[in-house]
Design a protein around this motif. Sequence first.
Motif, PDB file in Angstrom:
ATOM      1  N   UNK A 362      32.034 115.122  35.530  1.00  0.00           N
ATOM      2  CA  UNK A 362      30.853 114.384  35.989  1.00  0.00           C
ATOM      3  C   UNK A 362      30.665 113.158  35.098  1.00  0.00           C
ATOM      4  N   UNK A 363      30.591 112.013  35.720  1.00  0.00           N
ATOM      5  CA  UNK A 363      30.369 110.757  35.002  1.00  0.00           C
ATOM      6  C   UNK A 363      29.045 110.161  35.489  1.00  0.00           C
ATOM      7  N   UNK A 364      28.262 109.663  34.549  1.00  0.00           N
ATOM      8  CA  UNK A 364      27.014 109.041  34.969  1.00  0.00           C
ATOM      9  C   UNK A 364      26.644 107.898  34.026  1.00  0.00           C
ATOM     10  N   UNK A 365      25.701 107.116  34.475  1.00  0.00           N
ATOM     11  CA  UNK A 365      25.242 105.962  33.701  1.00  0.00           C
ATOM     12  C   UNK A 365      24.016 106.370  32.915  1.00  0.00           C
ATOM     13  N   UNK A 366      24.195 106.625  31.630  1.00  0.00           N
ATOM     14  CA  UNK A 366      23.058 106.934  30.765  1.00  0.00           C
ATOM     15  C   UNK A 366      22.397 105.632  30.339  1.00  0.00           C
ATOM     16  N   UNK A 367      21.072 105.615  30.217  1.00  0.00           N
ATOM     17  CA  UNK A 367      20.402 104.398  29.760  1.00  0.00           C
ATOM     18  C   UNK A 367      20.803 104.013  28.338  1.00  0.00           C
ATOM     19  N   UNK A 368      21.285 104.996  27.562  1.00  0.00           N
ATOM     20  CA  UNK A 368      21.684 104.723  26.182  1.00  0.00           C
ATOM     21  C   UNK A 368      22.487 105.909  25.668  1.00  0.00           C
ATOM     22  N   UNK A 369      23.240 105.659  24.586  1.00  0.00           N
ATOM     23  CA  UNK A 369      23.959 106.743  23.914  1.00  0.00           C
ATOM     24  C   UNK A 369      24.161 106.336  22.465  1.00  0.00           C
ATOM     25  N   UNK A 370      23.932 107.248  21.514  1.00  0.00           N
ATOM     26  CA  UNK A 370      24.004 106.869  20.098  1.00  0.00           C
ATOM     27  C   UNK A 370      25.393 106.468  19.613  1.00  0.00           C
ATOM     28  N   UNK A 371      26.452 106.835  20.357  1.00  0.00           N
ATOM     29  CA  UNK A 371      27.810 106.464  19.941  1.00  0.00           C
ATOM     30  C   UNK A 371      28.262 105.125  20.517  1.00  0.00           C
ATOM     31  N   UNK A 372      27.455 104.536  21.379  1.00  0.00           N
ATOM     32  CA  UNK A 372      27.902 103.351  22.115  1.00  0.00           C
ATOM     33  C   UNK A 372      28.280 102.189  21.201  1.00  0.00           C
ATOM     34  N   UNK A 373      27.398 101.838  20.285  1.00  0.00           N
ATOM     35  CA  UNK A 373      27.592 100.592  19.543  1.00  0.00           C
ATOM     36  C   UNK A 373      28.721 100.704  18.524  1.00  0.00           C
ATOM     37  N   UNK A 374      28.791 101.830  17.801  1.00  0.00           N
ATOM     38  CA  UNK A 374      29.863 101.992  16.817  1.00  0.00           C
ATOM     39  C   UNK A 374      31.221 102.070  17.505  1.00  0.00           C
ATOM     40  N   UNK A 375      31.288 102.785  18.637  1.00  0.00           N
ATOM     41  CA  UNK A 375      32.556 102.912  19.369  1.00  0.00           C
ATOM     42  C   UNK A 375      33.016 101.564  19.911  1.00  0.00           C
ATOM     43  N   UNK A 376      32.089 100.827  20.524  1.00  0.00           N
ATOM     44  CA  UNK A 376      32.447  99.538  21.119  1.00  0.00           C
ATOM     45  C   UNK A 376      32.780  98.501  20.047  1.00  0.00           C
ATOM     46  N   UNK A 377      32.056  98.537  18.925  1.00  0.00           N
ATOM     47  CA  UNK A 377      32.346  97.588  17.837  1.00  0.00           C
ATOM     48  C   UNK A 377      33.730  97.833  17.243  1.00  0.00           C
ATOM     49  N   UNK A 378      34.088  99.093  17.071  1.00  0.00           N
ATOM     50  CA  UNK A 378      35.412  99.416  16.542  1.00  0.00           C
ATOM     51  C   UNK A 378      36.505  98.906  17.469  1.00  0.00           C
ATOM     52  N   UNK A 379      36.327  99.124  18.772  1.00  0.00           N
ATOM     53  CA  UNK A 379      37.318  98.662  19.744  1.00  0.00           C
ATOM     54  C   UNK A 379      37.375  97.132  19.777  1.00  0.00           C
ATOM     55  N   UNK A 380      36.208  96.488  19.695  1.00  0.00           N
ATOM     56  CA  UNK A 380      36.163  95.013  19.731  1.00  0.00           C
ATOM     57  C   UNK A 380      36.880  94.425  18.518  1.00  0.00           C
ATOM     58  N   UNK A 381      36.625  94.984  17.343  1.00  0.00           N
ATOM     59  CA  UNK A 381      37.256  94.491  16.118  1.00  0.00           C
ATOM     60  C   UNK A 381      38.769  94.660  16.171  1.00  0.00           C
ATOM     61  N   UNK A 382      39.217  95.779  16.711  1.00  0.00           N
ATOM     62  CA  UNK A 382      40.651  96.033  16.802  1.00  0.00           C
ATOM     63  C   UNK A 382      41.328  94.991  17.699  1.00  0.00           C
ATOM     64  N   UNK A 383      40.719  94.712  18.845  1.00  0.00           N
ATOM     65  CA  UNK A 383      41.295  93.714  19.756  1.00  0.00           C
ATOM     66  C   UNK A 383      41.261  92.316  19.135  1.00  0.00           C
ATOM     67  N   UNK A 384      40.171  92.004  18.460  1.00  0.00           N
ATOM     68  CA  UNK A 384      40.019  90.670  17.854  1.00  0.00           C
ATOM     69  C   UNK A 384      41.055  90.468  16.755  1.00  0.00           C
ATOM     70  N   UNK A 385      41.250  91.487  15.914  1.00  0.00           N
ATOM     71  CA  UNK A 385      42.226  91.393  14.828  1.00  0.00           C
ATOM     72  C   UNK A 385      43.640  91.244  15.374  1.00  0.00           C
ATOM     73  N   UNK A 386      43.934  91.916  16.497  1.00  0.00           N
ATOM     74  CA  UNK A 386      45.265  91.809  17.093  1.00  0.00           C
ATOM     75  C   UNK A 386      45.525  90.387  17.590  1.00  0.00           C
ATOM     76  N   UNK A 387      44.489  89.711  18.080  1.00  0.00           N
ATOM     77  CA  UNK A 387      44.661  88.341  18.582  1.00  0.00           C
ATOM     78  C   UNK A 387      44.711  87.308  17.458  1.00  0.00           C
ATOM     79  N   UNK A 388      43.930  87.534  16.386  1.00  0.00           N
ATOM     80  CA  UNK A 388      43.770  86.517  15.349  1.00  0.00           C
ATOM     81  C   UNK A 388      44.519  86.825  14.055  1.00  0.00           C
ATOM     82  N   UNK A 389      45.035  88.022  13.935  1.00  0.00           N
ATOM     83  CA  UNK A 389      45.793  88.355  12.738  1.00  0.00           C
ATOM     84  C   UNK A 389      44.944  88.570  11.502  1.00  0.00           C
ATOM     85  N   UNK A 390      43.663  88.767  11.660  1.00  0.00           N
ATOM     86  CA  UNK A 390      42.772  89.040  10.527  1.00  0.00           C
ATOM     87  C   UNK A 390      41.520  89.751  11.026  1.00  0.00           C
TER      88      UNK A 390
END
Length: 539
Positions: A362-390
Amino acid sequence: MPRWKKILYSLLIAVALVAGGLSGWSFLQRPDTCAEGIERIGGECVGVNGSGYDFGTPEISAVTRAIAQENDRIQGQPHVTVAMMLPFQSDKAALRRQIRSDLQGAYLGQLRANEGEGEPPKIRLVLANPGRDYTHQSRVVDTLLRMADSPEDRLRAVTGFNLSLDATEEAVGRLTEHRIPVLASRITGDQIANEDGADGMAKSRFPGLARIIPTNHDVARALADFNGERGREDRRTVLVYDTRPDSYDESLAKAFSGIDEKGPPGPAAMSFASPSIDEAGSAGNQFTQIANNICDTEADTVYFAGRTLHLRLFALKLAQVGCENRHYTIISGSDAASLRQNMTAEDWAQLRGADGRAKVTVQYAAPAHPDAWSTELTAWKRKWAARHGREPAEDELPQYLTEPAAALDDLRELIGTTHRKGTDLGSTPNLEDSRTMLVYDGMVTIGTALHQVQSGDAAKAPGLEDVGREWSQLQSRHRVRGASGLICLTSGGNPYDKPVAVVELDPGRQGRGKLKFVGLGWPTGREQPKNCVIPSRTP
């Protein structure tokens, strides 16, 4: 009988009748009360109270006392009243725990809004119980209207509202008709929202209404965007919807049916009829037939427009049918946030196959989740570092992730501080169910608006219409950094491109299943712009 005796006898009868009549009149006019300001109606305690009354719900006793203590603390300071309106009584333990989560968020938001010195007005929080399914909302609205006119109460906003029902719509309509600002923190029905025009100009059916949660229309767009091709491939999707009149179900079904799908046509929508929000009726039998019919199609993704109780039954029936060992994903709206609390160990086992793999997720759209920001920030940083080399510098990180992450840290710190002070809230707030986070953000938003419109005269309360007009100013530089995401309100009082936390109930291989955050969905298909500047044309 002598004439004087007849006269005396008549007088005695008349006196008895008058006395009896007065006694009966007094009895009829004196309502049966549960507490100060709370009337007992058909076994429910209906009305408005801010002195710690728990409406006969022991799960919320501690947090109502905490609210009363904060009300007492700010009594001698410039303050206004904010009412939280939602049903506070239930015969179901899971619903009572949800009410507690709502109130914990309200109390923590009240603390945040009241912190600091020299920032009037403070918020006095009162609880307004309209009864089950908002049945007695008109009586409560009557009281709130009087409180808005009262120089002692100075009611300046009403929040809460957890069910998208016709009665809820009537309450919001009447409050806003009288220019009382309303901030709806947890209703997603499209019917209880102002319409934003293509040019950004609003059509305000509810003047003074603001929302901090996306409508079902926006939720459906966000879920479709998150699922990509799978969620848009017509032959692989089917809509299952409840025909019972219910604003939430109706708008969610309309939103799901409006998703732009591609490819060969899939199965037509399938309906069921339930008797009420919290009754199954014959839904189980209907779901068995629907599941069998879905088995004969290529569909493996089900959009479900119905309430939590019926969603649980449907998921279990779909797992029971076991269509050629296929795995199904059921996608639903925000009401599903309470599903995990209603699942038993037997339910989880049923969702798994003999090999231990999930038959239904079951998948649903929660208005919020406490893991959202840390999980998304980690993924964003990983992609950014891969593109920029730092690694990215702090000022290169996206605001739409860093600011909510900081707000969530502040909320966690506030919970810790409250605990260290010995304040009993009945339980440690459970941020996973999103309720505490969302209601907290609602109170912070109200506090922000009150402080923004406050005149230089601390003793003078801001006007009702001033507060209502302030909603649309809470964007760009004045955006609210919410724990559930950036809150940037349009001219219609709607949150612009507010993300939804896409979560899944994964039954796992054994034991109780887990609720896991799987990503963010954006109603516009892209992240909020820098500084949350709302564009003149929205996608």
